[in-house]
Design an enzyme around this catalytic site. Structure first.
Site, PDB file in Angstrom:
ATOM      1  CB  SER A  36      -0.911   0.003   1.220  1.00 40.03           C
ATOM      2  OG  SER A  36      -0.129   0.109   2.402  1.00 40.03           O
ATOM      3  CG  ASP A  52     -12.244   1.858  13.165  1.00 45.06           C
ATOM      4  OD1 ASP A  52     -12.435   1.715  14.384  1.00 45.06           O
ATOM      5  OD2 ASP A  52     -13.161   1.978  12.334  1.00 45.06           O
ATOM      6  N   GLY A  68      -5.303  12.676   4.767  1.00 47.79           N
ATOM      7  CA  GLY A  68      -6.630  12.718   4.176  1.00 47.79           C
ATOM      8  C   GLY A  68      -6.730  11.805   2.962  1.00 47.79           C
ATOM      9  CG  HIS A 110       3.481  25.540  20.329  1.00 41.34           C
ATOM     10  ND1 HIS A 110       4.739  25.940  19.920  1.00 41.34           N
ATOM     11  CD2 HIS A 110       2.608  26.334  19.642  1.00 41.34           C
ATOM     12  CE1 HIS A 110       4.629  26.919  19.048  1.00 41.34           C
ATOM     13  NE2 HIS A 110       3.342  27.177  18.848  1.00 41.34           N
ATOM     14  CG  ASP A 165      10.174  26.456  16.409  1.00 40.37           C
ATOM     15  OD1 ASP A 165      10.064  26.205  15.189  1.00 40.37           O
ATOM     16  OD2 ASP A 165      11.275  26.487  16.994  1.00 40.37           O
TER      17      ASP A 165
END
Length: 550
Positions: free
Chosen positions: A374, A417, A492, A520, A524
């Site tokens: 994949s 999942d 995505g 953070h 940065d």
């Protein structure tokens, strides 16, 4: 005399405070009977006896601190031997009405069979052949698990090592095998209930004959028709009930329901009263009290229910379910991460055409070697190459935020999942693996995760994570960092979108959006963007990775 060594009672726990002794020196105790309540820095735990016998010495007083792997108390002899000697000493001064339980079993056997010198021994052997299976340690620091599915039923024959039940911990789905061959006599938990480690899970009749249970039932029926034996048994039954065997939790449950525990018939080992016995007793009482009312109002309730469904068309009752297993650990982990790590996010888009072409060329070769290819192995390997130049992304900060640990190995996690919830197994040492080896690991981990059979080793030690929301259909996301890691990226879905080329011509391009979340406190925005741009360059021009491969 044998010392009981305090076992491991939780991950990283080396000592505990002794809250209360549930026995005293000189007491006769049974195997698995709670002996002491101790408190760690995480929970209060009951310590059960590993063997039957007589408590000869308690090494600590209430309030003192006991060390793990050191003696907690001393146990002398075996309970069966103690009871046998105790029964012999009482035999000379007691009448027939005080006959001990093993002798009563002998009388039952004589009533239901032809008189024989072996009857008493036979009944005792049968009582010992029904064994409780104690739920063993099933993972470091795990003290309970949820019953997902019983693979057997009461009365069913099982063989040694046959899978009996599927249980779910906060880390994985585990099958529990039978320790011996025999017939399942009782299942102590229903599906969906939570079972405690070191407590009885089910009972097993290990006798070769399948008619033992039936024979005992017939014996009981015959005894009930003998007036003299019944008169002798009644006072004995009262004396047993006055000393009902039950754990403190069960006794507390009885008190909360204003129930005399001596009136409850125990179904546990040697008559121990269990929680389900309390529940069954209460249910039986409620059913008896409300039987007439239920019969009277049955038709009325049915009519009301029918009318309600016709007018409303839907069930408006809310459903409440406990948060357990993977869901519980995820809730705790995500809450801890959000409230302890200051997140920041950056996003970008990657042109996937060249990478997709490389995959098409290599796909058949990988399948010839028995492995599917994949895009994920490319994401993982290129991420590792980028981490070499930006080690701060692969680092971890201590809870006080006073030190940064730079992790040399790249243990890259992939969110899956699974049927038991969200799992994030990680591939260890990606920096030293080939693309083919990574593809093999991805296939193995995803397969185990979807079955809920990942090992603790596969889930521990991650340094950075990838969440591929695109496989479900999402385009962008704001992922939550998997503490104690410092960064995570969400991928995505790939979309065919119009873009301008160098000559300002509109061309179709396969685009994937990526979304980074970083800690953070130590990363940065500029560093994250430079790192993301390097990773992006590897994916948009896969051949550039060759210069970095060693």
């Amino acid at each position: 005399m044998q010392d009981f060594i305090l076992p491991d009672i939780g991950e990283g726990i080396v000592e505990c405070e002794l809250l209360e002794w549930l026995v005293k020196e000189g007491d006769l105790i049974e195997e698995d009977q709670p002996v002491a309540e101790v408190m760690t820095d995480k929970a209060t735990v009951q310590i059960p006896a590993m063997h039957s016998g007589k408590v000869s010495k308690l090494y600590y007083k209430a309030g003192e601190v006991a060390k793990v792997h050191e003696p907690l108390f001393a146990l002398d002899g075996n309970l069966d031997d103690q009871q046998k000697a105790h029964g012999t000493s009482e035999g000379a001064s007691s009448d027939k009405s005080k006959t001990s339980e093993p002798i009563f079993e002998e009388e039952e056997s004589k009533l239901s069979h032809a008189p024989s010198a072996d009857d008493a021994d036979s009944s005792k052997v049968q009582s010992r052949e029904t064994l409780d299976f104690i739920l063993p340690d099933i993972g470091e620091g795990i003290v309970e698990c949820e019953i997902v599915k019983w693979l057997v039923e009461e009365g069913e024959k099982v063989t040694e090592d046959q899978a009996v039940v599927e249980v779910m911990t906060d880390k994985a789905l585990v099958e529990i095998p039978a320790k011996y061959s025999g017939v399942i006599s009782q299942l102590y938990y229903q599906q969906g209930e939570v079972a405690k480690v070191h407590s009885p899970l089910y009972s097993l009749n290990t006798s070769e004959g399948c008619g033992t249970k039936i024979g005992l039932q017939k014996t009981a029926e015959q005894v009930s028709h003998q007036p003299q034996v019944t008169q002798q048994r009644s006072p004995e039954q009262k004396s047993i009930n006055k000393k009902a065997l039950a754990s403190p939790a069960v006794r507390r449950l009885a008190r909360e329901n204003n129930l005399d525990i001596t009136c409850v018939l125990g179904s546990g080992k040697k008559g121990r009263v269990l929680k389900q016995d309390i529940a069954a007793h209460l249910d039986k009482s409620q059913q008896t009290d409300s039987a007439n009312q239920v019969a009277t109002n049955h038709n009325v309730n049915e009519n009301r229910r029918s009318q309600s469904q016709q007018t409303e068309g839907v069930d408006n009752h809310n459903t409440v379910e406990p948060i357990r297993g993977i869901k519980a650990i995820m809730a705790k982990q995500m809450t801890d991460s959000v409230f302890s790590i200051p997140h920041f996010s950056v996003s970008d888009e990657i042109e996937m055409d060249k990478l997709m072409e490389v995959r098409r060329e290599l796909k058949q070769e990988f399948e010839g070697k028995g492995t599917k290819l994949s895009l994920m192995p490319f994401f993982i390997k290129s991420l590792s190459l980028a981490l070499k130049q930006y080690p701060i992304i692969n680092s971890q900060v201590n809870p006080e935020c006073t030190e940064i640990t730079y992790i040399k190995t790249h243990n890259i996690g992939i969110a899956v999942d699974s049927k038991v919830g969200l799992l994030v197994p990680n591939i260890k040492g990606v920096e030293s693996l080939s693309l083919f080896e990574i593809a093999q690991e991805v296939e193995r981990l995803v397969g185990l995760a979807r079955q809920g059979k990942l090992s603790n080793q596969d889930l521990k030690g991650g340094t950075i994570s990838i969440s591929n929301v695109g496989v479900i259909g999402g385009t962008t996301a704001t992922p939550v960092i998997n503490k104690p890691e410092s960064a995570i990226v969400a991928l995505g879905k790939i979309q065919r979108l119009p873009r301008f080329d160098q000559n300002d011509n509109v061309v179709p391009v396969n685009i994937m959006h990526i979304s980074w979340s970083g800690d953070h406190r130590i990363i940065d925005g500029a560093t994250m963007l430079k790192f993301s741009n390097l990773w992006k360059s590897y994916l948009e021009n896969p051949i550039s990775m060759l210069t970095e491969l060693s």
